[in-house]
Motif scaffolding. Structure first.
Motif, PDB file in Angstrom:
ATOM      1  N   THR A 235       0.857  -1.183   0.000  1.00  0.00           N
ATOM      2  CA  THR A 235       0.000   0.000   0.000  1.00  0.00           C
ATOM      3  C   THR A 235       0.890   1.227   0.000  1.00  0.00           C
ATOM      4  N   ASP A 236       0.300   2.400   0.030  1.00  0.00           N
ATOM      5  CA  ASP A 236       1.051   3.650   0.042  1.00  0.00           C
ATOM      6  C   ASP A 236       1.882   3.734   1.333  1.00  0.00           C
ATOM      7  N   PRO A 237       3.212   3.752   1.230  1.00  0.00           N
ATOM      8  CA  PRO A 237       4.041   3.817   2.450  1.00  0.00           C
ATOM      9  C   PRO A 237       3.862   5.107   3.241  1.00  0.00           C
ATOM     10  N   ASN A 238       3.297   6.137   2.616  1.00  0.00           N
ATOM     11  CA  ASN A 238       2.998   7.358   3.365  1.00  0.00           C
ATOM     12  C   ASN A 238       1.875   7.132   4.372  1.00  0.00           C
ATOM     13  N   LEU A 239       0.985   6.184   4.064  1.00  0.00           N
ATOM     14  CA  LEU A 239      -0.089   5.831   4.980  1.00  0.00           C
ATOM     15  C   LEU A 239       0.340   4.725   5.943  1.00  0.00           C
ATOM     16  N   CYS A 240       1.128   3.781   5.418  1.00  0.00           N
ATOM     17  CA  CYS A 240       1.591   2.641   6.221  1.00  0.00           C
ATOM     18  C   CYS A 240       3.101   2.487   6.032  1.00  0.00           C
ATOM     19  N   ALA A 262      -2.507   3.363  -7.417  1.00  0.00           N
ATOM     20  CA  ALA A 262      -1.100   3.098  -7.111  1.00  0.00           C
ATOM     21  C   ALA A 262      -0.225   3.931  -8.052  1.00  0.00           C
ATOM     22  N   LYS A 263       0.338   5.021  -7.556  1.00  0.00           N
ATOM     23  CA  LYS A 263       0.965   6.033  -8.405  1.00  0.00           C
ATOM     24  C   LYS A 263       2.292   5.597  -9.031  1.00  0.00           C
ATOM     25  N   VAL A 264       2.846   4.477  -8.589  1.00  0.00           N
ATOM     26  CA  VAL A 264       4.164   4.091  -9.064  1.00  0.00           C
ATOM     27  C   VAL A 264       4.146   3.637 -10.532  1.00  0.00           C
ATOM     28  N   ILE A 309      -3.245  -2.922  -1.522  1.00  0.00           N
ATOM     29  CA  ILE A 309      -4.412  -2.055  -1.327  1.00  0.00           C
ATOM     30  C   ILE A 309      -4.107  -0.709  -1.970  1.00  0.00           C
ATOM     31  N   ALA A 310      -5.007  -0.226  -2.807  1.00  0.00           N
ATOM     32  CA  ALA A 310      -4.832   1.086  -3.445  1.00  0.00           C
ATOM     33  C   ALA A 310      -6.035   1.958  -3.122  1.00  0.00           C
ATOM     34  N   ALA A 311      -5.824   3.260  -3.141  1.00  0.00           N
ATOM     35  CA  ALA A 311      -6.915   4.209  -2.894  1.00  0.00           C
ATOM     36  C   ALA A 311      -6.855   5.316  -3.932  1.00  0.00           C
ATOM     37  N   LYS A 312      -7.993   5.622  -4.505  1.00  0.00           N
ATOM     38  CA  LYS A 312      -8.103   6.662  -5.532  1.00  0.00           C
ATOM     39  C   LYS A 312      -9.031   7.749  -5.012  1.00  0.00           C
TER      40      LYS A 312
END
Length: 456
Positions: A235-240, A262-264, A309-312
């Motif tokens: 998931t986004d490491p900024n969140l986790c 997932a911006k990568v 897990i991705a979030a948009k």
């Protein structure tokens, strides 16, 4: 041969480009073709100066242009100290043309999508020249190739559609001979042109897509996407901060994650690779020894139900309610024809007998869409929503998996749910403000104990 794409943060400074040259040098035996983005933040600056010019603010447009010009000249001078090198003359000519273009926009008082593409393309056009010159100055046999002569598109400015057959033909005619001669071709990503030579762009983040098109057209052995992170994460490491690196993932899973936030990786990247079954690697230019993430047709099985897990965010939910259309033939077709007419993509759809709820990620056309919808039914819409997507293989065959998901977020209001349309994801819509808490809870539940064969 391989295709290596370097993103904005990988080519944002003289130091970063010097590092990229070293990475490419280490792969010369694999006959690389290099695709580069504009420098980090350069596209935003170009969009800002185009907007200023369109609003008639010539002073602001020129000031922004001069600031970016100084940045490019500073980086080019640090990389190529010889003042007589043609790259310096070329940059000067490009910026003269850009300033004249901005003045023309100011004079007309209108910024069209076609003109905006022309302005924004300078980021990749100039940076690819700088990178090619830096490679040559470091002893690499490299040459710049104008991507607009290779990536042929339609006339949909801002998000043009590549014309694959013509791209393949031009790659074989203009790029393959360079590779065969031991030259490293360097192209700008994101940009292309119509068959009659009008500059276009293929959408934000499109450099990944460009690299995949080049890789597929050249039948490359692999496509490498170089970023500033160690591959794709759970998931986004900024969140986790405890997010795990995914060692290997399937094309289908990667595409779902990219599409849903997932911006990568750009969502369209894997499509050309799938067609030619070319593996894609997501790597870190700041940590090139890390093996990153490998994206392949079939990934190994894992004991974890989900890969990531991705979030948009910035999603709008549109509700269409029409009791009078109960069981009416063609109702859904009429709804989607409206979205098609306004060129607005739909992400998630949920239906009942008399109502349809769907999500879009563009607010620009919603008033016009709603006005057309109201001719058919009652319409309401609500913004500041987010799509959360959990991706993994064979979710349909895992009893109780949905119960685990929604138990983990039982006190968070869920606006829409979509499961069953895809075998590999569970998708739901919540308020934007609830995303950090929801993602952290789900990650803690599903990724505390991970399979070492798939996750790091």
């Amino acid at each position: 041969m391989i295709v290596m794409k370097f993103g904005g943060t990988s080519v944002e400074s003289a130091e970063a480009i010097d590092r990229v040259a070293g990475i490419v040098r280490g792969r010369l035996d694999r006959r690389p073709t290099v695709v580069v983005s504009a420098m980090s933040k350069a596209t935003d600056q170009l969009l800002a100066m185009a907007a200023a010019a369109g609003a008639g603010d010539k002073e602001k447009a020129v000031t922004l242009c001069q600031a970016l010009r100084d940045r490019h000249f500073g980086v080019a001078s640090a990389l190529v100290s010889d003042a007589s090198n043609p790259v310096h003359t070329s940059i000067a000519a490009d910026y003269l043309a850009l300033e004249q273009l901005l003045e023309g926009i100011c004079a007309v008082g209108e910024l069209t999508p076609r003109t905006q593409d022309n302005v924004v393309a300078y980021g990749e056009r100039i940076n690819s020249k700088v990178v090619a010159a830096a490679f040559a100055a470091r002893g690499l046999k490299a040459t710049h190739v104008d991507a607009r002569e290779i990536i042929v598109t339609d006339h949909t400015f801002g998000k043009a559609t590549p014309q694959v057959a013509e791209i393949d033909r031009r790659l074989m005619a203009k790029v393959k001979p360079l590779i065969d001669d031991g030259v490293v071709p360097v192209l700008g990503g994101f940009i292309g042109s119509t068959p009659d030579g009008i500059t276009t762009t293929i959408g934000r983040g499109g450099s990944d897509f460009s690299a995949a098109l080049v890789g597929a057209g050249l039948n490359a052995e692999a496509i490498e996407i170089w970023t500033d992170v160690d591959g794709m994460k759970t998931t986004d490491p900024n969140l986790c901060p405890d997010a795990h690196r995914i060692k290997v993932i399937s094309f289908e899973e990667a595409a779902e994650l990219a599409y849903f936030g997932a911006k990568v990786l750009h969502p369209a990247t894997v499509l050309p690779a799938i067609e030619k079954n070319i593996p894609v690697y997501v790597l870190n230019s700041r940590n090139p020894s890390n093996e990153g993430t490998k994206i392949v047709a079939r990934a190994p099985q894992t004991r974890n139900p989900f890969k990531a897990i991705a979030a948009k965010k910035r999603i709008t939910v549109i509700d269409v309610v029409a009791a009078r259309m109960l069981m009416a033939h063609g109702f859904l077709r009429q709804i989607f024809e409206i979205f098609d007419r306004h060129k607005c993509a739909v992400d998630v759809v949920s239906t009942s007998e008399v109502s349809v709820s769907l999500t879009v990620d563009s607010n620009e056309r919603i008033p016009e869409i709603a006005a057309d919808m109201e001719k058919l039914a009652f319409v309401k819409y609500s913004g500041r929503k987010a799509i959360v997507c959990l991706v993994g293989e064979n979710i349909r065959e895992r009893p109780g998996i949905a119960a685990q998901v929604f138990t983990a977020i039982s006190d968070i209001n869920v606006r829409m749910i979509s499961q069953g349309a895809s075998e590999i994801n569970i998708t739901f819509v919540i308020d934007e403000a609830d995303v950090p808490e929801a993602v952290r809870r789900l990650h803690a539940h599903f990724f505390t104990d991970v399979d070492p064969e798939v996750f790091d």
